[in-house]
Design a protein around this motif. Structure first.
Motif, PDB file in Angstrom:
ATOM      1  N   ARG A 290       0.816  -1.213   0.000  1.00  0.00           N
ATOM      2  CA  ARG A 290       0.000   0.000   0.000  1.00  0.00           C
ATOM      3  C   ARG A 290       0.852   1.267   0.000  1.00  0.00           C
ATOM      4  O   ARG A 290       0.341   2.363  -0.213  1.00  0.00           O
ATOM      5  N   ARG A 291       2.133   1.115   0.244  1.00  0.00           N
ATOM      6  CA  ARG A 291       3.113   2.215   0.103  1.00  0.00           C
ATOM      7  C   ARG A 291       4.200   1.698  -0.844  1.00  0.00           C
ATOM      8  O   ARG A 291       5.356   1.524  -0.469  1.00  0.00           O
ATOM      9  N   MET A 292       3.756   1.424  -2.079  1.00  0.00           N
ATOM     10  CA  MET A 292       4.503   0.566  -2.990  1.00  0.00           C
ATOM     11  C   MET A 292       5.898   1.083  -3.329  1.00  0.00           C
ATOM     12  O   MET A 292       6.811   0.314  -3.607  1.00  0.00           O
ATOM     13  N   GLY A 293       6.108   2.382  -3.302  1.00  0.00           N
ATOM     14  CA  GLY A 293       7.400   2.926  -3.685  1.00  0.00           C
ATOM     15  C   GLY A 293       8.362   3.141  -2.535  1.00  0.00           C
ATOM     16  O   GLY A 293       9.397   3.792  -2.717  1.00  0.00           O
ATOM     17  N   GLU A 294       8.048   2.600  -1.352  1.00  0.00           N
ATOM     18  CA  GLU A 294       8.881   2.804  -0.173  1.00  0.00           C
ATOM     19  C   GLU A 294       9.463   1.489   0.348  1.00  0.00           C
ATOM     20  O   GLU A 294       8.826   0.444   0.258  1.00  0.00           O
ATOM     21  N   LEU A 295      10.644   1.591   0.915  1.00  0.00           N
ATOM     22  CA  LEU A 295      11.211   0.518   1.721  1.00  0.00           C
ATOM     23  C   LEU A 295      11.560   1.084   3.094  1.00  0.00           C
ATOM     24  O   LEU A 295      12.008   2.238   3.200  1.00  0.00           O
ATOM     25  N   ALA A 296      11.362   0.302   4.126  1.00  0.00           N
ATOM     26  CA  ALA A 296      11.901   0.621   5.445  1.00  0.00           C
ATOM     27  C   ALA A 296      13.174  -0.203   5.600  1.00  0.00           C
ATOM     28  O   ALA A 296      13.136  -1.432   5.493  1.00  0.00           O
ATOM     29  N   VAL A 297      14.291   0.481   5.824  1.00  0.00           N
ATOM     30  CA  VAL A 297      15.591  -0.198   5.849  1.00  0.00           C
ATOM     31  C   VAL A 297      16.327   0.137   7.140  1.00  0.00           C
ATOM     32  O   VAL A 297      16.422   1.304   7.525  1.00  0.00           O
ATOM     33  N   SER A 298      16.838  -0.898   7.793  1.00  0.00           N
ATOM     34  CA  SER A 298      17.726  -0.717   8.942  1.00  0.00           C
ATOM     35  C   SER A 298      19.075  -1.325   8.574  1.00  0.00           C
ATOM     36  O   SER A 298      19.165  -2.509   8.257  1.00  0.00           O
ATOM     37  N   ARG A 299      20.113  -0.505   8.586  1.00  0.00           N
ATOM     38  CA  ARG A 299      21.455  -1.006   8.255  1.00  0.00           C
ATOM     39  C   ARG A 299      22.490  -0.173   8.990  1.00  0.00           C
ATOM     40  O   ARG A 299      22.267   0.987   9.300  1.00  0.00           O
ATOM     41  N   GLY A 300      23.608  -0.779   9.235  1.00  0.00           N
ATOM     42  CA  GLY A 300      24.662  -0.087   9.967  1.00  0.00           C
ATOM     43  C   GLY A 300      25.485  -1.077  10.757  1.00  0.00           C
ATOM     44  O   GLY A 300      25.567  -2.258  10.410  1.00  0.00           O
ATOM     45  N   TYR A 312      12.797   5.986  -0.461  1.00  0.00           N
ATOM     46  CA  TYR A 312      11.891   6.075  -1.601  1.00  0.00           C
ATOM     47  C   TYR A 312      12.641   5.636  -2.850  1.00  0.00           C
ATOM     48  O   TYR A 312      13.657   6.227  -3.210  1.00  0.00           O
ATOM     49  N   VAL A 313      12.129   4.577  -3.503  1.00  0.00           N
ATOM     50  CA  VAL A 313      12.820   4.103  -4.694  1.00  0.00           C
ATOM     51  C   VAL A 313      12.577   5.058  -5.855  1.00  0.00           C
ATOM     52  O   VAL A 313      11.595   5.790  -5.899  1.00  0.00           O
ATOM     53  N   GLY A 314      13.507   5.040  -6.809  1.00  0.00           N
ATOM     54  CA  GLY A 314      13.441   5.936  -7.952  1.00  0.00           C
ATOM     55  C   GLY A 314      13.854   5.249  -9.229  1.00  0.00           C
ATOM     56  O   GLY A 314      13.827   4.009  -9.331  1.00  0.00           O
ATOM     57  N   PRO A 315      14.256   6.021 -10.229  1.00  0.00           N
ATOM     58  CA  PRO A 315      14.536   5.466 -11.561  1.00  0.00           C
ATOM     59  C   PRO A 315      15.598   4.372 -11.614  1.00  0.00           C
ATOM     60  O   PRO A 315      15.665   3.641 -12.593  1.00  0.00           O
ATOM     61  N   PHE A 323       7.989   4.798 -15.814  1.00  0.00           N
ATOM     62  CA  PHE A 323       6.723   5.354 -15.341  1.00  0.00           C
ATOM     63  C   PHE A 323       6.864   6.729 -14.697  1.00  0.00           C
ATOM     64  O   PHE A 323       5.976   7.569 -14.853  1.00  0.00           O
ATOM     65  N   GLN A 324       7.953   6.950 -13.949  1.00  0.00           N
ATOM     66  CA  GLN A 324       8.096   8.193 -13.208  1.00  0.00           C
ATOM     67  C   GLN A 324       9.531   8.717 -13.323  1.00  0.00           C
ATOM     68  O   GLN A 324      10.476   7.930 -13.433  1.00  0.00           O
ATOM     69  N   PRO A 325       9.702  10.067 -13.280  1.00  0.00           N
ATOM     70  CA  PRO A 325      11.034  10.645 -13.494  1.00  0.00           C
ATOM     71  C   PRO A 325      11.898  10.745 -12.256  1.00  0.00           C
ATOM     72  O   PRO A 325      13.113  10.946 -12.363  1.00  0.00           O
ATOM     73  N   GLY A 326      11.289  10.647 -11.061  1.00  0.00           N
ATOM     74  CA  GLY A 326      12.078  10.832  -9.850  1.00  0.00           C
ATOM     75  C   GLY A 326      11.488  10.079  -8.681  1.00  0.00           C
ATOM     76  O   GLY A 326      10.305   9.684  -8.685  1.00  0.00           O
ATOM     77  N   ALA A 327      12.296   9.858  -7.661  1.00  0.00           N
ATOM     78  CA  ALA A 327      11.892   9.087  -6.496  1.00  0.00           C
ATOM     79  C   ALA A 327      10.667   9.689  -5.816  1.00  0.00           C
ATOM     80  O   ALA A 327      10.443  10.897  -5.852  1.00  0.00           O
ATOM     81  N   ALA A 328       9.863   8.804  -5.199  1.00  0.00           N
ATOM     82  CA  ALA A 328       8.685   9.152  -4.402  1.00  0.00           C
ATOM     83  C   ALA A 328       7.470   9.534  -5.227  1.00  0.00           C
ATOM     84  O   ALA A 328       6.432   9.891  -4.665  1.00  0.00           O
ATOM     85  N   ASN A 329       7.561   9.471  -6.565  1.00  0.00           N
ATOM     86  CA  ASN A 329       6.362   9.591  -7.386  1.00  0.00           C
ATOM     87  C   ASN A 329       5.666   8.232  -7.403  1.00  0.00           C
ATOM     88  O   ASN A 329       6.284   7.207  -7.681  1.00  0.00           O
TER      89      ASN A 329
END
Length: 384
Positions: A290-300, A312-315, A323-329
């Motif tokens: 339902r928030r298809m263009g997002e990832l929750a990431v924990s790293r370190g 927010y994933v992007g091109p 489909f979209q020119p930039g992240a979070a669209n």
């Protein structure tokens, strides 16, 4: 040079429309594609449905008999979006007629059905793409790359969920989906098939599992006329629901990781709550459809008290740039089917499978059969 590819669509419920719209959008999102679909014939046994589809979407002809599609020499590729119990018969017939197929999951009622279609396609030398659309989300592909890169360390455990309310209403019509002879399994084939595919796509082969299932709404009214989608029915003769509303499953992977897969079609309050959480020795990644263009990431490197951040994933992720020119669209569900159509036609043009294959359908179906056996026997089942 762009070559024309004759296309037929068999079954014109909601998914048949989604496939058809995906074909129409291909030139806009993937203009470099060397083949262009031409909508020739649509088939549906419900009186008037194929004719309406032809008029609305521009098919050259309509028929109530899918065999006319198999016999048409102009048709080179076929979308199979008919009910599950017809997948094997139609899939085998189309491949034996030399047609490439884009077929919806679960590709029949059992793993034997899926194997029969896969074997027929291999023998005929045609391509077979399967509708495991959630793996096509750019964020899911980015998550797979992140896991494979080792950024979250060695995967320890994962959870995959597919909760929906489409069958939660007690007046939901007793359609083919609820009958074993026509739908086969219930939520196993409908939603858990996607879960099994996502599990393999992200984490590799499943080696063993144990499952439990339940029917929570044991009776529904039979529809008094033709239905599409998840229609309501009142006043019809009541009949038994023959397949499961809910399943949960513990998974063991070849890597040593553990997993939980849970799916339900009667989850009141849940609208397409699909997603996963994958945990590793150094971090974690999660995704919500339902928030298809997002990832929750924990790293370190802090391990304890290490936070999640939203990415927010992007091109650079998957087919996002088409489909979209930039992240979070935002992208949507239908976009995933356009990606699937693109990979289907690429497979045909290049002669090499791109995207989810009939082999993936067999692997998913093997897992589903094992879940059904485990739920019946109350034991662990080993795969392979």
């Amino acid at each position: 040079m762009v070559n024309t590819l004759g296309v037929g669509v068999v079954g014109f419920g909601w998914m048949g429309r989604v496939h058809t719209q995906a074909y129409a959008r291909l030139p806009h999102h993937f203009p470099q594609l060397s083949v262009r679909p031409e909508l020739l014939v649509v088939a549906d046994e419900v009186p008037g449905r194929a004719e309406e589809a032809a008029e609305r979407f521009g098919f050259a002809a309509a028929t109530r008999d899918w065999r006319a599609v198999a016999a048409d020499p102009r048709i080179q590729a076929v979308s199979i979006t008919a009910p599950n119990f017809l997948h094997r018969e139609i899939g085998v017939a189309m491949t034996e007629a030399g047609k490439h197929i884009w077929i919806e999951k679960p590709v029949g009622l059992t793993a034997d059905d899926a194997r029969a279609v896969a074997d027929a396609a291999a023998k005929a030398g045609v391509q077979g793409t399967v509708g495991f659309n959630y793996r096509n989300a750019p964020a899911v592909e980015a998550a797979r790359d992140l896991i494979a890169s080792g950024e979250i360390g060695t995967v320890t455990h994962a959870r995959i969920r597919l909760f929906s309310d489409y069958a939660a209403h007690p007046d939901g019509a007793l359609t083919w989906r609820y009958e074993r002879a026509h739908g086969g399994s219930g939520v196993l084939g409908d939603l858990a098939s996607h879960g099994a595919d996502l599990a393999r796509f992200l984490l590799g082969d499943i080696t063993a599992l144990t499952a439990d299932s339940a029917i929570f709404l044991p009776e529904r009214a039979r529809p008094t006329g033709a239905t599409a989608g998840h229609a309501l029915a009142t006043g019809g003769e009541p009949g038994p629901v023959e397949n499961e509303d809910y399943v949960n499953c513990l998974l063991r992977f070849a890597s040593g990781a553990r997993g939980v897969l849970e799916a339900c079609r009667v989850s009141v309050g849940e609208q397409n709550n699909y997603g996963f959480e994958v945990h590793g020795t150094r971090g974690a990644v999660s995704w919500d459809f339902r928030r298809m263009g997002e990832l929750a990431v924990s790293r370190g490197t802090t391990y304890q008290d290490q936070p999640f951040s939203t990415v927010y994933v992007g091109p650079g992720a998957g087919e996002y740039a088409a489909f979209q020119p930039g992240a979070a669209n935002a992208m949507g569900y239908d976009d995933l089917k356009v990606i699937e159509a693109h990979r289907f036609l690429r497979s045909i043009a290049e002669g090499t499978a791109v995207g989810a294959t009939l082999g993936d359908a067999v692997a998913s179906a093997v897992a589903l059969d094992a879940m059904a056996r485990s739920a019946e026997r109350g034991t662990w089942v080993h795969l392979g």
